[in-house]
Write a protein that holds these residues in place. Structure first.
Motif, PDB file in Angstrom:
ATOM      1  N   ALA B  23      29.445  18.955 -30.985  1.00 30.91           N
ATOM      2  CA  ALA B  23      29.391  18.442 -32.470  1.00 30.91           C
ATOM      3  C   ALA B  23      28.392  19.407 -33.104  1.00 30.91           C
ATOM      4  O   ALA B  23      27.447  19.958 -32.340  1.00 30.91           O
ATOM      5  N   ALA B  24      28.689  19.946 -34.304  1.00 34.44           N
ATOM      6  CA  ALA B  24      28.021  20.962 -34.937  1.00 34.44           C
ATOM      7  C   ALA B  24      26.732  20.347 -35.771  1.00 34.44           C
ATOM      8  O   ALA B  24      25.949  21.113 -36.343  1.00 34.44           O
ATOM      9  N   SER B  25      26.815  19.163 -36.000  1.00 34.33           N
ATOM     10  CA  SER B  25      25.615  18.458 -36.711  1.00 34.33           C
ATOM     11  C   SER B  25      25.373  17.030 -36.316  1.00 34.33           C
ATOM     12  O   SER B  25      26.358  16.495 -35.600  1.00 34.33           O
ATOM     13  N   ILE B  26      24.252  16.438 -36.570  1.00 36.54           N
ATOM     14  CA  ILE B  26      24.018  14.963 -36.220  1.00 36.54           C
ATOM     15  C   ILE B  26      25.012  14.008 -36.888  1.00 36.54           C
ATOM     16  O   ILE B  26      25.508  13.190 -36.204  1.00 36.54           O
ATOM     17  N   SER B  27      25.536  14.507 -38.223  1.00 27.48           N
ATOM     18  CA  SER B  27      26.464  13.573 -38.690  1.00 27.48           C
ATOM     19  C   SER B  27      27.858  13.667 -38.024  1.00 27.48           C
ATOM     20  O   SER B  27      28.534  12.818 -37.904  1.00 27.48           O
ATOM     21  N   ALA B  28      28.180  14.850 -37.397  1.00 28.45           N
ATOM     22  CA  ALA B  28      29.454  14.985 -37.008  1.00 28.45           C
ATOM     23  C   ALA B  28      29.351  14.070 -35.482  1.00 28.45           C
ATOM     24  O   ALA B  28      30.306  13.416 -35.027  1.00 28.45           O
ATOM     25  N   LEU B  29      28.074  14.395 -34.872  1.00 26.17           N
ATOM     26  CA  LEU B  29      27.863  13.581 -33.813  1.00 26.17           C
ATOM     27  C   LEU B  29      27.812  12.133 -33.905  1.00 26.17           C
ATOM     28  O   LEU B  29      28.393  11.358 -33.072  1.00 26.17           O
ATOM     29  N   ARG B  30      27.319  11.635 -34.929  1.00 29.30           N
ATOM     30  CA  ARG B  30      27.527   9.928 -35.380  1.00 29.30           C
ATOM     31  C   ARG B  30      28.998   9.720 -35.642  1.00 29.30           C
ATOM     32  O   ARG B  30      29.227   8.637 -34.907  1.00 29.30           O
ATOM     33  N   THR B  31      29.618  10.456 -36.209  1.00 30.15           N
ATOM     34  CA  THR B  31      31.111   9.893 -36.208  1.00 30.15           C
ATOM     35  C   THR B  31      32.108  10.251 -34.961  1.00 30.15           C
ATOM     36  O   THR B  31      32.659   9.089 -34.918  1.00 30.15           O
ATOM     37  N   PHE B  32      31.715  11.093 -34.126  1.00 25.66           N
ATOM     38  CA  PHE B  32      32.383  11.149 -32.846  1.00 25.66           C
ATOM     39  C   PHE B  32      31.907  10.053 -32.211  1.00 25.66           C
ATOM     40  O   PHE B  32      32.730   9.321 -31.628  1.00 25.66           O
ATOM     41  N   LEU B  33      30.528   9.646 -32.034  1.00 27.86           N
ATOM     42  CA  LEU B  33      30.365   8.526 -31.234  1.00 27.86           C
ATOM     43  C   LEU B  33      30.751   7.179 -31.887  1.00 27.86           C
ATOM     44  O   LEU B  33      31.122   6.309 -30.938  1.00 27.86           O
ATOM     45  N   ALA B  34      30.912   7.056 -33.338  1.00 26.14           N
ATOM     46  CA  ALA B  34      31.429   5.758 -33.767  1.00 26.14           C
ATOM     47  C   ALA B  34      32.827   5.632 -33.628  1.00 26.14           C
ATOM     48  O   ALA B  34      33.366   4.529 -33.655  1.00 26.14           O
ATOM     49  N   ASP B  35      33.673   6.554 -33.624  1.00 25.97           N
ATOM     50  CA  ASP B  35      35.206   6.630 -33.398  1.00 25.97           C
ATOM     51  C   ASP B  35      35.408   6.196 -31.992  1.00 25.97           C
ATOM     52  O   ASP B  35      36.223   5.396 -31.913  1.00 25.97           O
TER      53      ASP B  35
END
Lengths: 146, 79
Positions: B23-35
């Motif tokens: 993940a390139a950012s915290i927001s991208a990481l949050r999206t990945f984990l939430a999906d």
């Protein structure tokens, strides 16, 4: 000294070591927190920390305490891992020229540790397990120092 | 791959303590984990959950590198 330990500790031995060799310190105050059995509801307390980060965060508040209360020295030892009822869980000692600063710094440090330090605490008992979060009282105690 | 750490109740909810995520950012990481786990995704955005990158607290979004360590820290209680 700021330290996390998985091993049980002896608060008396820590106090003896902390007071030894001081000639200008007029006051040492200590607090020892002990794991409660809660009438059998808690058989084990499990404490988790974030190694490195937890010590660094405690270190920041310890620096605040040194400055605010003019401490000569302080010591904080905190258990992590599994802790049985009756075992000491945290030890805080403060050294100052006079008693008021030592008492208040000890109180300040404990209020911080209860509600802001990076630890996560889970109670295990006959009815299962549950994570403990700071109470409204813990937050109110912490806010006394703002 | 950022190294992701969960603490306290977040770890129990997710069923893991540590994993590697690209993940390139915290927001991208949050999206990945939430999906992957909607309940975890909601809990990561819950009240009082703080985020540390490389052991420093951050507010809002932040970029991540392959060597970043990201920790999600639920409300804390010691003593």
């Amino acid at each position: 000294m700021i330290k996390l330990t998985e091993a049980p500790f002896d608060p008396g031995a820590l106090l003896s070591a902390f007071t030894r060799g001081r000639s200008e310190t007029g006051a040492v105050a200590t607090f020892t927190g002990i794991a409660r059995a809660e009438q059998g509801a808690t058989t084990v307390l499990e404490l988790e920390a974030y190694p490195g980060f937890t010590e660094a965060e405690i270190g920041r508040i310890a620096d605040q305490a040194r400055e605010r209360f003019g401490l000569h020295d302080l010591a904080i030892l905190h258990r992590v891992g599994r802790i049985g009822p009756g075992e000491p869980i945290v030890f805080v000692a403060t050294a100052a020229g006079h008693r008021r600063a030592a008492f208040e710094a000890c109180d300040f440090l404990m209020d911080y540790l209860k509600s802001k330090a990076p630890f996560w605490k889970k109670e295990h008992g006959p009815d299962g397990e549950r994570w403990i979060e700071p109470t409204a009282q813990d937050h109110a105690d912490r806010n006394r120092w703002n | 791959m950022a190294r992701v750490l969960l603490f306290g109740p977040l770890r129990d909810l997710a069923g893991w303590r540590e994993r590697e995520v690209a993940a390139a950012s915290i927001s991208a990481l949050r999206t990945f984990l939430a999906d992957e786990d909607a309940a975890l995704g909601a809990a990561l955005g819950g009240p009082g959950v703080q985020v540390a990158v490389d052991q420093a607290l951050v507010r809002g979004d932040a970029g991540l590198s392959a060597a970043s360590e990201v920790a999600f820290l639920p409300p804390m209680s010691g003593g």
